[in-house]
Write an enzyme that holds these catalytic residues in place. Sequence first.
Site, mmCIF file in Angstrom:
data_model
loop_
_atom_site.group_PDB
_atom_site.id
_atom_site.type_symbol
_atom_site.label_atom_id
_atom_site.label_comp_id
_atom_site.label_asym_id
_atom_site.label_seq_id
_atom_site.Cartn_x
_atom_site.Cartn_y
_atom_site.Cartn_z
ATOM 1 N N HIS A 86 30.813 27.176 95.229
ATOM 2 C CA HIS A 86 31.367 27.427 93.850
ATOM 3 C C HIS A 86 30.800 28.132 92.855
ATOM 4 O O HIS A 86 29.689 28.001 92.554
ATOM 5 C CB HIS A 86 31.893 25.993 93.348
ATOM 6 C CG HIS A 86 32.400 26.022 91.908
ATOM 7 N ND1 HIS A 86 31.616 25.611 90.875
ATOM 8 C CD2 HIS A 86 33.725 26.498 91.606
ATOM 9 C CE1 HIS A 86 32.376 25.792 89.517
ATOM 10 N NE2 HIS A 86 33.368 26.164 90.035
ATOM 11 N N SER A 102 37.305 32.061 89.168
ATOM 12 C CA SER A 102 36.610 30.849 89.879
ATOM 13 C C SER A 102 36.926 31.168 91.301
ATOM 14 O O SER A 102 37.688 31.636 91.624
ATOM 15 C CB SER A 102 37.603 29.804 89.174
ATOM 16 O OG SER A 102 36.940 28.484 89.844
#
Length: 304
Positions: A110, A96
């Site tokens: 993101h 992530s």
Amino acid sequence: MSQQTQRVRDYLTGLQDRITSTVAMVDGGRFVIDHWKKPAGESLQGQGITQILEGGAVFERAGCGFSHVTGPRLPPSATQHRPELSGAPFEALGVSLVFHPRNPYVPTVHMNVRMIAAMPKDGQPVCWFGGGMDLTPYYGFEEDAVHFHTTCKTALDPFGVDKYPRFKRWCDEYFYLKHRGEQRGVGGVFFDDFSEFGFDGCFAMLRSVGDAFLDAYLPIVARRQDTPYGERERDFQLYRRGRYVEFNLVWDRGTHFGLQSGGRSESILLSMPPLVSWSYQRQEPKGSPEARLNTDFLVRKDWI
């Protein structure tokens, strides 16, 4: 560790290294590499690698984390769509990242790719995949949104022409601040609880999405990173970052999964921006670039 899990792990750690080494060259700084392991006795066991760059020339904070953990029971955030697996032991691994740029004209980004496997007592292990990427600009440019979405579509088209529109819509619905009635950004693609291709097909799609990240984002960084800006743009950037914090803490399932399962809070919260501000009932001047962000970009629309 199963052979399947080892394949996913090898891909994810390699992806993390490719992304951070490339971004370090773009920034001119370096990522601090923090290898961590959960202490014995905690409910969640496992290890990970947190890589973070702070105070860079291009990125004020860029965090990219890999984790591989096991737990005695799936947390509620992971079983809301799979009640039959409630309480089952699990294994989760993923990468992530969130990059917060210094220049307000460069959007925050993101990306996340992950696999979760549950081991119910009276059945075979069940694994599913999730992930995607999304773009959060402070000053909107249509060509940036078009490029980002086109790259996402190209990555998904080999797995069915329905995947991009389906995952694009899923992204719009997921990255939505319900308490504000507002999109987080211009979206991208997002999928979760995905297992319909079997392990090999799902893993191939996961790799295609992960491998597309640098192509989706870095051309936008190159286009915007030298744009002149002043105190007005910086003030607006810090204000808009507040929305990012609100979403991650209030609505994000990944954050909830990590905190509910006893994850490492320092790594879970690497997505937070280094500086942020809030204003009470702030209104932007009509027709200003700041107002156009809300009217023209923080809306659900087809970018390609």
